[in-house]
Scaffold this motif. Structure first.
Motif, short mmCIF file in Angstrom:
data_model
loop_
_atom_site.label_atom_id
_atom_site.label_comp_id
_atom_site.label_asym_id
_atom_site.label_seq_id
_atom_site.Cartn_x
_atom_site.Cartn_y
_atom_site.Cartn_z
N MET A 172 0.86 -1.18 0.00
CA MET A 172 0.00 0.00 0.00
C MET A 172 0.90 1.23 0.00
SD MET A 172 -2.81 1.38 2.75
CE MET A 172 -3.67 -0.14 2.84
N ASN A 173 0.49 2.22 -0.73
CA ASN A 173 1.28 3.44 -0.83
C ASN A 173 0.79 4.45 0.21
OD1 ASN A 173 2.65 5.72 -1.54
ND2 ASN A 173 2.19 5.57 -3.71
N GLU A 221 -7.61 -1.43 -6.08
CA GLU A 221 -6.54 -1.17 -5.14
C GLU A 221 -5.39 -0.39 -5.79
OE1 GLU A 221 -7.95 -4.04 -5.74
OE2 GLU A 221 -8.95 -4.56 -3.87
N ASP A 227 -2.21 -0.66 -5.53
CA ASP A 227 -1.11 -1.44 -6.10
C ASP A 227 -1.49 -2.14 -7.41
OD1 ASP A 227 -2.71 -3.39 -4.92
OD2 ASP A 227 -1.06 -4.46 -4.00
N ARG A 228 -2.78 -2.26 -7.68
CA ARG A 228 -3.22 -2.82 -8.97
C ARG A 228 -3.21 -1.78 -10.06
NH1 ARG A 228 -8.67 -5.42 -8.59
NH2 ARG A 228 -8.28 -5.77 -10.78
N PRO A 238 -2.01 2.27 -9.80
CA PRO A 238 -1.69 3.50 -9.09
C PRO A 238 -2.29 4.75 -9.73
CG PRO A 238 0.27 2.16 -9.37
CD PRO A 238 -0.81 1.52 -10.18
N LYS A 244 -4.14 -12.03 -2.69
CA LYS A 244 -2.84 -11.71 -3.28
C LYS A 244 -1.78 -12.70 -2.77
CE LYS A 244 0.03 -7.65 -3.50
NZ LYS A 244 0.14 -6.24 -3.19
#
Length: 91
Positions: free
Chosen positions: A1-2, A41, A43-44, A46, A74
């Motif tokens: 996660m960012n 999401e 990460d899928r 950005p 995942k």
């Protein structure tokens, strides 16, 4: 996660906008929303992190449940890539 995105002014303003527009009602269960959930999401994809159409109001339990399910899926996919699919039973 960012995590970096959540500290930005843009995210804080967009989060406030989503909660206001959706009247602090959880998209998933209808209870009081205090968080904002990404449909796709980060990460899928950005590029959708700050896209309004990718965000919904969410209560903490629903947001956590979805996040946990995504992480478990995942992780399972990573294991499958390492070990390969489970063998089919034979009679």
């Amino acid at each position: 996660m960012n995590k970096k995105i959540y500290d930005t002014k843009a995210w804080k303003e967009l989060r406030r906008q989503v909660l206001t527009e959706e009247q602090h009602i959880c998209h998933w269960c209808g209870k009081k929303a205090t968080q904002v959930d990404h449909l796709v999401e980060i990460d899928r994809d950005p590029s959708l992190a700050l896209e309004r159409t990718n965000l919904v109001a969410s209560c903490q339990p629903c947001n956590s449940r979805r996040g946990n399910a995504y992480r478990a899926k995942k992780q399972a996919m990573k294991k499958q890539q390492v070990f390969g699919p489970a063998p089919m039973p034979t009679d």
